[in-house]
Design a protein around this motif. Structure first.
Motif, PDB file in Angstrom:
ATOM      1  N   VAL A  98       0.865  -1.186   0.000  1.00 33.04           N
ATOM      2  CA  VAL A  98       0.000   0.000   0.000  1.00 33.04           C
ATOM      3  C   VAL A  98       0.897   1.229   0.000  1.00 33.04           C
ATOM      4  CG1 VAL A  98      -1.947  -1.104   1.164  1.00 33.04           C
ATOM      5  CG2 VAL A  98      -0.137  -0.041   2.530  1.00 33.04           C
ATOM      6  N   ILE A  99       0.384   2.297  -0.580  1.00 36.35           N
ATOM      7  CA  ILE A  99       1.171   3.533  -0.666  1.00 36.35           C
ATOM      8  C   ILE A  99       0.402   4.672  -0.009  1.00 36.35           C
ATOM      9  CG2 ILE A  99       0.254   4.044  -2.982  1.00 36.35           C
ATOM     10  CD1 ILE A  99       3.002   5.324  -3.627  1.00 36.35           C
ATOM     11  N   ASP A 100       1.106   5.454   0.807  1.00 33.82           N
ATOM     12  CA  ASP A 100       0.484   6.604   1.452  1.00 33.82           C
ATOM     13  C   ASP A 100       0.103   7.650   0.405  1.00 33.82           C
ATOM     14  OD1 ASP A 100       0.983   5.308   3.791  1.00 33.82           O
ATOM     15  OD2 ASP A 100       2.648   6.617   4.431  1.00 33.82           O
ATOM     16  N   ASP A 101      -0.924   8.430   0.712  1.00 28.11           N
ATOM     17  CA  ASP A 101      -1.403   9.429  -0.241  1.00 28.11           C
ATOM     18  C   ASP A 101      -0.326  10.444  -0.610  1.00 28.11           C
ATOM     19  OD1 ASP A 101      -3.886   8.253  -0.330  1.00 28.11           O
ATOM     20  OD2 ASP A 101      -4.802   9.616   1.131  1.00 28.11           O
ATOM     21  N   ASP A 102       0.439  10.885   0.398  1.00 21.79           N
ATOM     22  CA  ASP A 102       1.467  11.889   0.086  1.00 21.79           C
ATOM     23  C   ASP A 102       2.606  11.293  -0.733  1.00 21.79           C
ATOM     24  OD1 ASP A 102       2.429  10.354   2.168  1.00 21.79           O
ATOM     25  OD2 ASP A 102       3.130  12.051   3.381  1.00 21.79           O
ATOM     26  N   ALA A 103       2.892   9.999  -0.534  1.00 25.90           N
ATOM     27  CA  ALA A 103       3.919   9.334  -1.336  1.00 25.90           C
ATOM     28  C   ALA A 103       3.455   9.166  -2.776  1.00 25.90           C
ATOM     29  CB  ALA A 103       4.254   7.973  -0.732  1.00 25.90           C
ATOM     30  N   LEU A 104       2.171   8.811  -2.945  1.00 22.71           N
ATOM     31  CA  LEU A 104       1.601   8.681  -4.287  1.00 22.71           C
ATOM     32  C   LEU A 104       1.624  10.017  -5.003  1.00 22.71           C
ATOM     33  CD1 LEU A 104       0.074   7.006  -6.414  1.00 22.71           C
ATOM     34  CD2 LEU A 104      -2.049   7.595  -5.224  1.00 22.71           C
ATOM     35  N   GLU A 105       1.252  11.072  -4.286  1.00 23.62           N
ATOM     36  CA  GLU A 105       1.249  12.417  -4.870  1.00 23.62           C
ATOM     37  C   GLU A 105       2.669  12.829  -5.261  1.00 23.62           C
ATOM     38  OE1 GLU A 105      -0.495  16.070  -6.077  1.00 23.62           O
ATOM     39  OE2 GLU A 105      -1.361  14.127  -5.546  1.00 23.62           O
ATOM     40  N   PHE A 106       3.635  12.512  -4.406  1.00 29.79           N
ATOM     41  CA  PHE A 106       5.029  12.870  -4.672  1.00 29.79           C
ATOM     42  C   PHE A 106       5.543  12.177  -5.932  1.00 29.79           C
ATOM     43  CE2 PHE A 106       9.536  11.679  -4.108  1.00 29.79           C
ATOM     44  CZ  PHE A 106      10.100  12.935  -4.118  1.00 29.79           C
ATOM     45  N   LEU A 107       5.325  10.860  -6.028  1.00 27.85           N
ATOM     46  CA  LEU A 107       5.803  10.116  -7.196  1.00 27.85           C
ATOM     47  C   LEU A 107       5.128  10.605  -8.474  1.00 27.85           C
ATOM     48  CD1 LEU A 107       6.064   6.417  -5.936  1.00 27.85           C
ATOM     49  CD2 LEU A 107       7.931   7.991  -6.454  1.00 27.85           C
ATOM     50  N   ALA A 108       3.826  10.852  -8.390  1.00 26.37           N
ATOM     51  CA  ALA A 108       3.101  11.317  -9.568  1.00 26.37           C
ATOM     52  C   ALA A 108       3.614  12.678 -10.020  1.00 26.37           C
ATOM     53  CB  ALA A 108       1.603  11.396  -9.262  1.00 26.37           C
ATOM     54  N   ASP A 109       4.067  13.475  -9.063  1.00 27.73           N
ATOM     55  CA  ASP A 109       4.551  14.822  -9.368  1.00 27.73           C
ATOM     56  C   ASP A 109       5.954  14.793  -9.954  1.00 27.73           C
ATOM     57  OD1 ASP A 109       4.429  17.547  -9.557  1.00 27.73           O
ATOM     58  OD2 ASP A 109       4.923  17.918  -7.468  1.00 27.73           O
ATOM     59  N   VAL A 110       6.873  14.147  -9.247  1.00 22.62           N
ATOM     60  CA  VAL A 110       8.278  14.216  -9.670  1.00 22.62           C
ATOM     61  C   VAL A 110       8.575  13.314 -10.861  1.00 22.62           C
ATOM     62  CG1 VAL A 110       9.055  14.822  -7.355  1.00 22.62           C
ATOM     63  CG2 VAL A 110       9.084  12.432  -8.054  1.00 22.62           C
ATOM     64  N   ALA A 111       7.679  12.397 -11.195  1.00 21.06           N
ATOM     65  CA  ALA A 111       7.886  11.576 -12.392  1.00 21.06           C
ATOM     66  C   ALA A 111       7.870  12.442 -13.641  1.00 21.06           C
ATOM     67  CB  ALA A 111       6.812  10.501 -12.488  1.00 21.06           C
ATOM     68  N   ASN A 112       7.286  13.645 -13.518  1.00 20.21           N
ATOM     69  CA  ASN A 112       7.321  14.623 -14.605  1.00 20.21           C
ATOM     70  C   ASN A 112       6.761  14.056 -15.913  1.00 20.21           C
ATOM     71  OD1 ASN A 112       7.857  17.226 -15.477  1.00 20.21           O
ATOM     72  ND2 ASN A 112       9.892  16.705 -16.241  1.00 20.21           N
ATOM     73  N   GLY A 113       5.652  13.315 -15.794  1.00 16.88           N
ATOM     74  CA  GLY A 113       4.988  12.794 -16.974  1.00 16.88           C
ATOM     75  C   GLY A 113       5.576  11.525 -17.534  1.00 16.88           C
ATOM     76  N   ASP A 114       6.587  10.945 -16.874  1.00 19.58           N
ATOM     77  CA  ASP A 114       7.271   9.744 -17.354  1.00 19.58           C
ATOM     78  C   ASP A 114       6.752   8.529 -16.591  1.00 19.58           C
ATOM     79  OD1 ASP A 114       9.039   7.658 -17.944  1.00 19.58           O
ATOM     80  OD2 ASP A 114      10.782   8.975 -18.047  1.00 19.58           O
ATOM     81  N   ALA A 115       5.914   7.719 -17.235  1.00 17.86           N
ATOM     82  CA  ALA A 115       5.321   6.554 -16.576  1.00 17.86           C
ATOM     83  C   ALA A 115       6.386   5.533 -16.189  1.00 17.86           C
ATOM     84  CB  ALA A 115       4.291   5.907 -17.501  1.00 17.86           C
ATOM     85  N   ARG A 116       7.390   5.362 -17.036  1.00 18.45           N
ATOM     86  CA  ARG A 116       8.427   4.368 -16.752  1.00 18.45           C
ATOM     87  C   ARG A 116       9.180   4.711 -15.468  1.00 18.45           C
ATOM     88  NH1 ARG A 116      11.074   5.088 -20.960  1.00 18.45           N
ATOM     89  NH2 ARG A 116       9.984   3.615 -22.294  1.00 18.45           N
ATOM     90  N   SER A 117       9.490   5.997 -15.297  1.00 18.47           N
ATOM     91  CA  SER A 117      10.195   6.440 -14.097  1.00 18.47           C
ATOM     92  C   SER A 117       9.376   6.152 -12.842  1.00 18.47           C
ATOM     93  CB  SER A 117      10.494   7.939 -14.207  1.00 18.47           C
ATOM     94  OG  SER A 117      11.062   8.433 -13.022  1.00 18.47           O
ATOM     95  N   ALA A 118       8.086   6.438 -12.890  1.00 14.45           N
ATOM     96  CA  ALA A 118       7.221   6.213 -11.726  1.00 14.45           C
ATOM     97  C   ALA A 118       7.094   4.735 -11.394  1.00 14.45           C
ATOM     98  CB  ALA A 118       5.847   6.821 -11.991  1.00 14.45           C
ATOM     99  N   LEU A 119       6.923   3.903 -12.419  1.00 15.26           N
ATOM    100  CA  LEU A 119       6.754   2.461 -12.189  1.00 15.26           C
ATOM    101  C   LEU A 119       8.051   1.822 -11.716  1.00 15.26           C
ATOM    102  CD1 LEU A 119       4.432   1.512 -15.192  1.00 15.26           C
ATOM    103  CD2 LEU A 119       3.823   1.750 -12.779  1.00 15.26           C
ATOM    104  N   ASN A 120       9.174   2.275 -12.242  1.00 19.29           N
ATOM    105  CA  ASN A 120      10.459   1.757 -11.754  1.00 19.29           C
ATOM    106  C   ASN A 120      10.644   2.081 -10.275  1.00 19.29           C
ATOM    107  OD1 ASN A 120      11.114   0.756 -14.255  1.00 19.29           O
ATOM    108  ND2 ASN A 120      12.437   2.461 -14.828  1.00 19.29           N
ATOM    109  N   ALA A 121      10.234   3.287  -9.891  1.00 19.18           N
ATOM    110  CA  ALA A 121      10.386   3.708  -8.495  1.00 19.18           C
ATOM    111  C   ALA A 121       9.508   2.887  -7.565  1.00 19.18           C
ATOM    112  CB  ALA A 121      10.051   5.194  -8.361  1.00 19.18           C
TER     113      ALA A 121
END
Length: 443
Positions: free
Chosen positions: A194-217
């Motif tokens: 499970v992922i905390d809401d603020d962690a999800l928001e952070f990853l979605a933000d800093v991935a900068n539109g790159d799905a691969r970067s977010a999924l790798n993280a």
């Protein structure tokens, strides 16, 4: 495919990175790119109808170029072949072309050739494909992160439809992360993470539109985080930050910290401190602030706090805004830095904001007086009978192209709204206005 090859492929698929495993197989699974994949859009209809022409997919990494090619491979009745221009050469294309000719001649089926990183091919390699694309033997799908109008031969471009893929939105990235955590078959669902809401928001933000970067993280986070006492793997903000190798900056775009930072940025430019201005700029950029939001604030500061003390400040700020719209990150950080530093170092004046504020207050609180008759429009029949335009003095007929006459309504004669400052170019404005008024009085 025999049983051995099937099992080998399944094993490779299972061991492949999460971003590869979660790649959509159908159009309905694709997230984002609604501007080209909406149900009423050309590309969506062409894929659904299996009526494709040659295509060029252009966009940043992680936006779905290869994904779209894979979706086409899964839905088309054509043969599908894939090569990567970073490792393939002319021989590889010759083999694909020869095979495509046999398939077309023997079975009447065309071949789709997907070339990833097509801009890596030189002119000669790209030219080799032309006759096969032109006669329909091969349907070319090229993917590139570079502008195809600069990197792909004009002859190929003229035979292809170009689709630009945009960076995925934060909401798109959120959807993909949640899908990966919940999917048991291809994703991480069996790990019960499970992922905390603020962690999800952070990853979605800093991935900068790159799905691969977010999924790798998120994959790295799940695979390296110990299970808690409740039997679940918890991905918190600290873990998310470590996994994407980016420090969390306390900067929530909906919180007071957001407004505190932009306030400090503006006040640093107003206070002629370029070092502080660039520092707060860096904080906002690092946290993923919208570059257009920042650019707008620089434009406002140039007009409000610099004004005519340095008229070039507004030109620099507006140019920076337009450049950021066209270029995007990461290069826009240089443009914004230049503009912020220029505005910070420019001589200051708030005369423009004072002038319009005073004038707006007067308009709001005073009954609107009529325009002096000699300034009224006189370009119609009968205007002279009404006294409109009579007595108007044409400024260019006088010395310094200036003459004394009443411009403000009677009730406002003598009121001064715009008072030039004493710094920079406004000092010249003040001196010039005093000179032409003094010389007009002497005549």
């Amino acid at each position: 495919m025999d049983l051995f090859d099937y099992m080998k492929e399944k094993k490779q698929e299972k061991e492949s990175p999460l971003a590869s495993r979660m790649r959509p197989k159908t159009l309905d699974e694709v997230v984002g790119q609604e501007h080209i994949l909406g149900h009423d859009k050309l590309l969506y209809r062409a894929i659904k109808a299996d009526r494709l022409s040659s295509l060029i997919f252009y966009g940043p990494p992680g936006t779905g170029k290869t994904t779209l090619a894979k979706v086409i491979a899964a839905t088309t009745s054509c043969e599908f072949r894939q090569i990567n221009a970073t490792s393939a050469g002319k021989k590889d294309m010759e083999e694909v072309a020869a095979e495509a000719q046999k398939i077309l001649g023997g079975y009447g089926k065309r071949t789709i050739l997907f070339i990833d990183e097509i801009h890596r091919f030189n002119k000669g390699q790209q030219d080799y494909l032309l006759p096969f694309v032109e006669d329909g033997t091969i349907i070319l799908i090229g993917a590139t992160t570079e502008n195809p109008y600069f990197e792909v031969n004009g002859a190929l471009l003229s035979r292809s439809v170009i689709f630009e893929l945009k960076p995925l939105s934060k909401e798109n990235i959120r959807v993909l992360i949640k899908r990966a955590l919940e999917n048991v078959e291809k994703g991480l669902g069996s790990y019960h993470a499970v992922i905390d809401d603020d962690a999800l928001e952070f990853l979605a933000d800093v991935a900068n539109g790159d799905a691969r970067s977010a999924l790798n993280a998120i994959e790295l986070g799940v695979l390296t985080t110990e299970r808690s006492d409740d039997g679940l793997i918890h991905i918190d903000l600290s873990t998310a930050s470590e996994c994407i190798q980016k420090r969390v900056v306390r900067y929530d775009k909906d919180s007071d910290n957001h407004y505190d930072t932009i306030s400090a940025f503006i006040k640093s430019m107003r206070g002629s401190d370029p070092d502080a201005a660039v520092y707060y700029l860096a904080r906002m950029l690092y946290a993923g602030e919208d570059i257009k939001f920042i650019a707008r604030r620089i434009v406002i500061c140039a007009a409000e706090d610099v004004s005519n003390a340095d008229p070039m400040a507004l030109n620099v700020a507006v140019s920076a805004f337009l450049a950021c719209e066209r270029i995007g990150m990461p290069e826009s950080q240089i443009i914004l830095s230049q503009a912020a530093a220029y505005v910070a170092c420019a001589p200051k004046s708030n005369s423009a904001v004072n002038a319009i504020s005073a004038a707006m207050e007067d308009v709001a609180n005073r009954k609107t007086p009529p325009v002096p008759p000699h300034l009224m429009d006189a370009h119609y029949k009968g205007a002279a009978k009404l006294g409109h335009g009579i007595g108007y003095k044409y400024s260019h007929d006088f010395k310094n192209h200036y003459c004394r006459q009443q411009y403000l309504p009677d009730e406002l004669v003598g009121t001064q709204f715009y008072v030039p400052g004493e710094l920079g170019y406004e000092a010249q404005i003040r001196e010039y206005m005093e000179k032409i008024r003094r010389e007009a009085e002497d005549e």
